[in-house]
Design a protein around this motif. Structure first.
Motif, PDB file in Angstrom:
ATOM      1  N   GLN A   1       5.354  19.861  37.281  1.00 19.43           N
ATOM      2  CA  GLN A   1       5.937  21.051  37.368  1.00 19.43           C
ATOM      3  C   GLN A   1       7.530  20.480  36.960  1.00 19.43           C
ATOM      4  O   GLN A   1       7.862  21.447  36.291  1.00 19.43           O
ATOM      5  CB  GLN A   1       6.136  21.497  39.005  1.00 19.43           C
TER       6      GLN A   1
ATOM      7  N   TYR B   1       7.346  20.060  33.094  1.00 20.22           N
ATOM      8  CA  TYR B   1       7.196  21.221  32.361  1.00 20.22           C
ATOM      9  C   TYR B   1       8.321  22.082  32.390  1.00 20.22           C
ATOM     10  O   TYR B   1       8.946  22.372  31.291  1.00 20.22           O
ATOM     11  CB  TYR B   1       6.167  22.381  33.197  1.00 20.22           C
ATOM     12  N   LEU B   2       9.271  22.303  33.428  1.00 19.34           N
ATOM     13  CA  LEU B   2      10.413  23.011  33.383  1.00 19.34           C
ATOM     14  C   LEU B   2      11.572  22.255  32.505  1.00 19.34           C
ATOM     15  O   LEU B   2      12.145  22.844  31.827  1.00 19.34           O
ATOM     16  CB  LEU B   2      10.886  23.190  34.687  1.00 19.34           C
TER      17      LEU B   2
ATOM     18  N   LEU C   1      15.336  22.999  30.967  1.00 16.35           N
ATOM     19  CA  LEU C   1      16.159  23.296  32.177  1.00 16.35           C
ATOM     20  C   LEU C   1      16.472  21.647  32.416  1.00 16.35           C
ATOM     21  O   LEU C   1      15.845  20.695  32.331  1.00 16.35           O
ATOM     22  CB  LEU C   1      15.250  23.698  33.161  1.00 16.35           C
ATOM     23  N   SER C   2      17.810  21.554  33.056  1.00 13.06           N
ATOM     24  CA  SER C   2      18.104  20.303  33.734  1.00 13.06           C
ATOM     25  C   SER C   2      17.225  19.988  35.064  1.00 13.06           C
ATOM     26  O   SER C   2      16.746  20.884  35.504  1.00 13.06           O
ATOM     27  CB  SER C   2      19.766  20.237  34.209  1.00 13.06           C
TER      28      SER C   2
ATOM     29  N   PRO D   1      18.148  19.235  38.039  1.00  9.58           N
ATOM     30  CA  PRO D   1      18.659  20.048  39.298  1.00  9.58           C
ATOM     31  C   PRO D   1      18.081  21.374  39.180  1.00  9.58           C
ATOM     32  O   PRO D   1      17.877  22.226  40.257  1.00  9.58           O
ATOM     33  CB  PRO D   1      20.063  19.960  39.210  1.00  9.58           C
ATOM     34  N   GLU D   2      18.358  21.848  38.058  1.00 12.34           N
ATOM     35  CA  GLU D   2      18.065  23.507  37.856  1.00 12.34           C
ATOM     36  C   GLU D   2      16.642  23.725  38.032  1.00 12.34           C
ATOM     37  O   GLU D   2      16.212  24.728  38.467  1.00 12.34           O
ATOM     38  CB  GLU D   2      18.474  23.841  36.390  1.00 12.34           C
TER      39      GLU D   2
ATOM     40  N   MET E   1      14.744  26.157  40.779  1.00  7.21           N
ATOM     41  CA  MET E   1      14.219  27.122  40.355  1.00  7.21           C
ATOM     42  C   MET E   1      12.693  26.902  41.085  1.00  7.21           C
ATOM     43  O   MET E   1      12.109  27.933  41.654  1.00  7.21           O
ATOM     44  CB  MET E   1      13.728  26.894  38.869  1.00  7.21           C
ATOM     45  N   ILE E   2      12.326  25.738  41.363  1.00 17.57           N
ATOM     46  CA  ILE E   2      10.897  25.644  42.244  1.00 17.57           C
ATOM     47  C   ILE E   2      11.291  25.882  43.768  1.00 17.57           C
ATOM     48  O   ILE E   2      10.483  26.601  44.315  1.00 17.57           O
ATOM     49  CB  ILE E   2      10.577  24.266  42.167  1.00 17.57           C
TER      50      ILE E   2
ATOM     51  N   ASN F   1      13.485  28.056  44.780  1.00 17.08           N
ATOM     52  CA  ASN F   1      13.896  29.620  44.881  1.00 17.08           C
ATOM     53  C   ASN F   1      12.219  30.254  44.586  1.00 17.08           C
ATOM     54  O   ASN F   1      12.201  31.193  45.376  1.00 17.08           O
ATOM     55  CB  ASN F   1      14.738  30.110  43.498  1.00 17.08           C
ATOM     56  N   GLY F   2      11.434  29.784  44.016  1.00 15.30           N
ATOM     57  CA  GLY F   2       9.972  30.275  43.803  1.00 15.30           C
ATOM     58  C   GLY F   2       9.226  29.981  44.969  1.00 15.30           C
ATOM     59  O   GLY F   2       8.717  31.127  45.593  1.00 15.30           O
TER      60      GLY F   2
ATOM     61  N   GLU G   1      10.237  32.881  47.429  1.00 16.39           N
ATOM     62  CA  GLU G   1      10.324  34.089  46.709  1.00 16.39           C
ATOM     63  C   GLU G   1       9.787  35.257  47.716  1.00 16.39           C
ATOM     64  O   GLU G   1      10.096  36.381  47.666  1.00 16.39           O
ATOM     65  CB  GLU G   1       9.717  34.005  45.246  1.00 16.39           C
TER      66      GLU G   1
ATOM     67  N   LYS H   1      11.761  38.555  48.058  1.00 11.64           N
ATOM     68  CA  LYS H   1      11.252  39.850  47.372  1.00 11.64           C
ATOM     69  C   LYS H   1      11.597  40.947  48.574  1.00 11.64           C
ATOM     70  O   LYS H   1      11.457  42.218  48.396  1.00 11.64           O
ATOM     71  CB  LYS H   1      10.119  39.746  46.783  1.00 11.64           C
TER      72      LYS H   1
ATOM     73  N   PRO I   1       4.757  28.721  41.062  1.00  5.43           N
ATOM     74  CA  PRO I   1       4.879  29.904  42.034  1.00  5.43           C
ATOM     75  C   PRO I   1       6.095  30.403  42.507  1.00  5.43           C
ATOM     76  O   PRO I   1       6.906  29.675  42.706  1.00  5.43           O
ATOM     77  CB  PRO I   1       4.118  29.097  43.478  1.00  5.43           C
TER      78      PRO I   1
ATOM     79  N   ASN J   1      19.526  27.471  27.699  1.00  8.45           N
ATOM     80  CA  ASN J   1      19.867  25.928  27.451  1.00  8.45           C
ATOM     81  C   ASN J   1      19.708  25.557  26.292  1.00  8.45           C
ATOM     82  O   ASN J   1      20.298  24.644  25.649  1.00  8.45           O
ATOM     83  CB  ASN J   1      18.811  25.236  28.730  1.00  8.45           C
TER      84      ASN J   1
END
Lengths: 468, 280
Positions: free
Chosen positions: A417, A420-421, A426-427, A429-430, A434-435, A437-438, A441, A445, B95, B109
Motif C-alpha cells: 500500500q 503504491y501511494l 506522496l511522501s 508520512p503523507e 492517508m491510509i 484517515n482511510g 473514514e 463520514k 480502503p 506532488n
C-alpha cells in the motif's frame, strides 16, 4: 525508522492547540475535595437543597468506593485538584458580550467557522461555566430546552430532578460519584414530543487552568418521536501537571425517538479522561454514540445503550488514537433488556510511537430478550512495533434465541500500500496519514462537515513525525 | 542532454535473494513507444517495479538514469516527482481513501516536486474541473471519484483508474504493466486511444503486454522480447505482431541459454511452493 520517530518531540503532536490565554476568574475554589468545598460550590451556584444533598451524598459514595482495579493506571491526588472555577459573572447573551480573552481562545481553535454556520445552535463552555450560548429562537418556539445544566437546575428544576442520576446513579462507579459531587456546566437538552431538530446542537469544552478538573454533567431527554443530534468537541492545552476530566452524560430516548451524540476529544497528554456515558432507549427508539478519542494520558470511556423495550436500537461507533505515553481504553456497552432489540458496535483504534489502545466492550442479552441481534466489529491499526493494541470483548447472553456476531482484526500498514501511494508522489508520512484517515473514514463520514475537516487535521497533526 | 530513461546492465534480485533480471539494457526517449513482451515469469513486471523503486526488489548491478540523473538514488516518491510512472498490473486497494482525494495529493506532488507535507494542494475547484474532464474523456462515471481507491473495483475499473492516474500525473516516462488485461475489446480500444492521447510527443512509454490491441493506437517504435531476465531480441512493430500470433517458440529456440535460465527460475519457484505446501 523507529528510533527516529522516538526522538521527535511527542507533545509537538498537539502544539497547535497548546496555548493559554489569561483568564480572570471571578471565583476559584481552593484545591482539594471535602464537604466544605462541595457546600461552597453549591452555595455559589445558589442551588436548591435537593441538589446540595445529592452532591453531599455523592461525595460520601465517592469516598467509600475503591479505585477501579481494571482498565488503565491512574495516579491522581484528588486533594491536588481544583474542583471549581467561575470565569465570569454572567453568561454572555450574544457574541459581542463574550469577553475578548475567551474570544481569542476560540479564535485559536478555529471555532468561528462553526460559529458562523451554526451561530444560533452553538454553545461553548469555557472552564466550568457556559459563558456563551445563544439559542436559536426557533428552538424555543418548539419548546426545546438547550441550556447549561446549572441554568436548568434553576429554571427547570422538576425536569432535572426527575431524570438526573436515574441513568447513571452516583453509586455506578467512583468517577460518576465524583462528578455527581462536584459537577459544573455541561448541557441540558429537552426535546418535546415529535420535535425533530434538523441541525446539530453543538458545544465546545475546554480546560484552561492548571490542575483543574472539569466535571461537566450532561442530561438529554428526547421525548416520544423526537430527534436530536448533539455534538461536543474538545481540544485542550498542554500542561505538565496532572489534570482530570470526568464527565457524566445521561440520555433518555423515549418511544420512537432518535438521538445521536457525537464527540471528538483531543485532550492534552497529561489528562485523565474518565467519562461515564449511558443512554436508555425505549420502544422503537434509536440511540447512536459516535465517539472519537485522541490524546489524553488515559481515557476510559465506554458509551452504553440500554435497550429497555421492544424494537429499541443502539449503535456505537468508536475511534481511538493513541501515541507515546497515551493509553486509550475505550469501547462500548450494549444491554438488550427486551425482545427484538438490535445493536451494532464498530470500534477502530490506531496506535503509534508506543501508544496503547484497548477495546473493551460488553454485549449483554437479558433473559427474555428474544430475537435480539448484535454485531461487533473491532479493527486495530498498529503503526510500529513499539505500539500495542488489545481487545477485551465481554459477551453475556442469558437468552437462546439471539444472533450475535463478533469480528476483530489487527493490521499494520502494508508495504505494498505504501509503495503504491509513494509511487504516485506522496511522501511516506503523507501516505501513512492517508491510509490512517482511510481507516477511520467510516467514522469521519458520520461527522458534520466541519468536524470531519477538524478530525482529519487532528489526525495529520498526530501523524506528523510518525515515520522516520 | 538527451531526455531519456536509460537502463544499463540492470540486475535485480528479490529480497530473498532470487535473481530475476540478469542484465537489462534499454533506452527510452521521450516521445517513443516501446513494447515489452515475453512469457510469464520472464521478469517484465520486475523491470517495472525496479524502475519505480519497489522496496521488495534490490538492484544488485547496473544503473537507471533519467536525463542523466541517478534514479537508483531516489526513493519512489522522488521518482514519481521526477516524472516516472508505473501503471500497476494489480493496483492496491486503499480502503476509505477516495479516488479524488488521492489524485489531488498525487497530482499536486508531482507538479510541485518540492512540496512538503501539509502545504496547499491544487485548489479544489480547479482540480475538480480537470478531473471531471479527464474522467469524461475516459468515459468514467463522475461517481468514480468518490469511490475508495481500487476497493471493490472490477479488473477493468482498476485498469481505467490507472489510466486516469496517468492522465492526471502526465509523467515523462510511463511503464504500463498489462494495462490491457481484464478489459474487453472495446475497453482496450478506448484505453489504447486514451494512452495515445495522453502520451503524445512528450512521454516515453514502455508497454508491457501479451496482446497487440493496446498497441493499436500506440504503434511501438521498438518491440523488445524478454526471456530469462534479459532482453534477447529487439525489433519494430512487426515483432509484436509476430509474437502475438505465433508465441515464443521461435524465441526460445533462438536463445537457448536464456530459455534455460527461464526454466531454472520456474523450477525454483515450483520447489519453493511445494516446500511451503509440505510445511503447511
Amino acid at each position: 525508522m523507529a528510533t527516529d520517530a522516538v526522538t521527535k518531540p511527542q507533545i509537538g503532536d498537539i502544539n497547535k492547540y497548546d496555548f493559554r490565554t489569561e483568564s480572570n476568574y471571578v471565583f476559584k475554589a481552593r484545591k482539594g475535595l471535602d464537604a466544605e468545598i462541595v457546600n461552597q460550590i453549591s452555595e455559589i451556584k445558589g442551588e436548591p437543597d435537593w441538589m446540595r444533598d445529592f452532591r453531599l451524598r455523592s461525595l460520601e459514595i465517592f469516598n467509600s468506593k475503591p479505585m477501579p482495579a481494571w482498565g488503565g493506571d491512574i495516579s491522581l491526588n484528588f486533594q491536588d485538584i481544583y474542583y471549581y472555577l467561575k470565569p465570569a459573572d454572567h453568561q454572555g447573551k450574544t457574541w459581542e458580550d463574550v469577553p475578548e480573552e475567551i474570544k481569542k481562545t476560540f479564535d485559536r481553535l478555529g471555532i468561528p467557522e462553526a460559529e458562523k454556520k451554526f451561530l444560533a445552535g452553538v454553545k461553548a463552555q469555557f472552564e466550568s461555566e457556559v459563558v456563551y450560548g445563544s439559542l436559536q429562537e426557533e428552538l424555543g418556539k418548539q419548546g426545546v430546552i438547550f441550556t447549561d445544566t446549572d441554568t436548568a437546575v434553576r429554571e427547570h428544576p422538576d425536569l432535572v430532578r426527575e431524570y438526573i442520576s436515574t441513568i447513571i446513579p452516583s453509586t455506578d462507579n467512583k468517577f460518576a460519584a465524583l462528578n455527581s459531587a462536584v459537577w459544573s456546566g455541561g448541557s441540558f437538552i429537552y426535546v418535546p414530543k415529535g420535535v425533530k431538530i434538523s441541525f446539530p446542537l453543538q458545544a465546545y469544552f475546554r480546560i484552561n487552568a492548571e490542575n483543574m478538573g472539569q466535571f461537566e454533567r450532561t442530561l438529554i431527554i428526547v421525548d416520544e418521536g423526537a430527534e436530536v443530534h448533539y455534538v461536543e468537541g474538545c481540544t485542550a492545552p498542554m500542561y505538565s501537571t496532572e489534570s482530570l476530566h470526568s464527565a457524566v452524560v445521561e440520555i433518555v430516548v423515549k418511544k420512537h425517538a432518535r438521538c445521536r451524540y457525537t464527540t471528538i476529544q483531543n485532550w492534552a497528554n497529561n489528562i485523565y479522561n474518565l467519562v461515564t456515558k449511558r443512554a436508555v432507549a425505549y420502544e422503537g427508539a434509536l440511540m447512536e454514540w459516535i465517539d472519537g478519542n485522541l490524546g489524553s494520558r488515559l481515557t476510559m470511556k465506554y458509551p452504553a445503550v440500554y435497550m429497555m423495550e421492544p424494537g429499541a436500537r443502539g449503535e456505537i461507533l468508536s475511534i481511538a488514537f493513541s501515541s507515546a505515553g497515551q493509553h486509550q481504553d475505550a469501547g462500548a456497552k450494549v444491554v438488550h433488556c427486551a425482545p427484538d432489540t438490535s445493536s451494532r458496535i464498530i470500534s477502530k483504534s490506531i496506535s503509534k510511537n508506543g501508544g496503547r489502545s484497548s477495546y473493551r466492550g460488553l454485549v449483554k442479552v437479558e433473559s427474555g430478550a428474544q430475537r435480539s441481534k448484535s454485531s461487533v466489529v473491532c479493527d486495530a491499526l498498529i503503526l510500529d512495533p513499539q505500539s500495542r493494541s488489545d481487545t477485551y470483548p465481554y459477551i453475556e447472553v442469558d437468552e437462546q434465541d439471539v444472533s450475535i456476531g463478533h469480528e476483530a482484526s489487527v493490521s499494520r500498514i502494508g508495504e505494498e500500500q505504501l509503495f503504491y501511494l509513494t509511487s504516485r508522489g506522496l511522501s511516506e508520512p503523507e501516505a501513512n496519514t492517508m491510509i490512517v484517515n482511510g481507516f477511520i473514514e467510516p467514522l469521519i463520514k458520520e461527522l458534520p462537515m466541519e468536524y470531519a475537516v477538524e478530525m482529519n487535521r487532528l489526525i495529520e497533526l498526530q501523524m506528523e513525525g510518525s515515520v522516520g | 542532454m538527451s531526455q531519456a530513461l536509460t537502463i544499463t546492465d540492470l540486475h535485480v534480485a528479490t529480497s530473498e535473494g532470487k535473481e530475476i533480471l540478469r542484465g537489462v539494457d534499454l533506452e527510452i526517449k521521450r516521445g517513443e513507444v516501446h513494447a515489452l513482451m515475453g512469457p510469464n515469469g520472464s521478469g517484465k513486471s520486475t523491470l517495472g517495479y525496479a524502475i519505480m523503486g519497489h522496496p521488495g526488489y534490490t538492484v544488485t548491478r547496473g544503473n537507471i538514469t533519467l536525463d542523466g540523473k541517478d534514479v537508483l538514488a531516489m526513493d519512489p516518491t522522488e521518482r514519481a516527482r521526477a516524472g516516472i510512472f508505473l501503471a500497476f498490473q494489480r493496483p492496491m486497494a486503499i480502503p476509505g481513501v477516495k479516488m479524488a482525494d488521492f489524485l489531488r495529493h498525487a497530482a499536486t506532488n508531482v507538479r510541485r516536486p518540492d512540496r512538503k507535507e501539509g502545504e496547499d494542494l491544487i485548489p479544489m475547484r480547479e482540480f475538480r474541473k480537470e478531473l471531471n474532464e479527464k474522467m469524461s474523456q475516459l468515459r468514467m462515471d463522475k461517481e468514480f471519484a468518490r469511490r475508495y481507491v481500487n476497493e471493490g473495483f472490477s479488473g477493468g475499473e482498476m485498469k481505467r483508474a490507472e489510466i486516469l492516474q496517468l492522465a492526471m500525473l502526465r509523467p515523462q516516462f510511463a511503464v504500463l504493466d498489462e494495462t490491457d488485461s481484464g478489459l474487453d475489446v472495446d475497453a482496450v480500444r478506448l484505453a489504447s486511444q486514451s494512452i495515445a492521447d495522453i502520451g503524445g510527443q512528450d512521454m516515453g512509454i514502455l508497454i508491457i503486454t501479451h496482446h497487440e490491441h493496446l498497441l493499436e493506437h500506440n504503434r511501438p517504435d521498438f518491440t523488445h522480447v524478454m526471456l530469462g531476465g534479459r532482453i534477447v531480441e529487439t525489433g519494430g512493430p512487426e515483432l509484436a505482431v509476430e509474437l502475438h500470433k505465433k508465441g515464443y517458440d521461435r524465441i526460445r529456440a533462438a536463445y537457448p541459454a536464456a530459455a534455460a535460465a527461464e526454466d531454472a527460475m520456474r523450477e525454483q519457484d515450483a520447489e519453493a511452493s511445494s516446500a511451503i505446501g509440505s510445511t503447511n
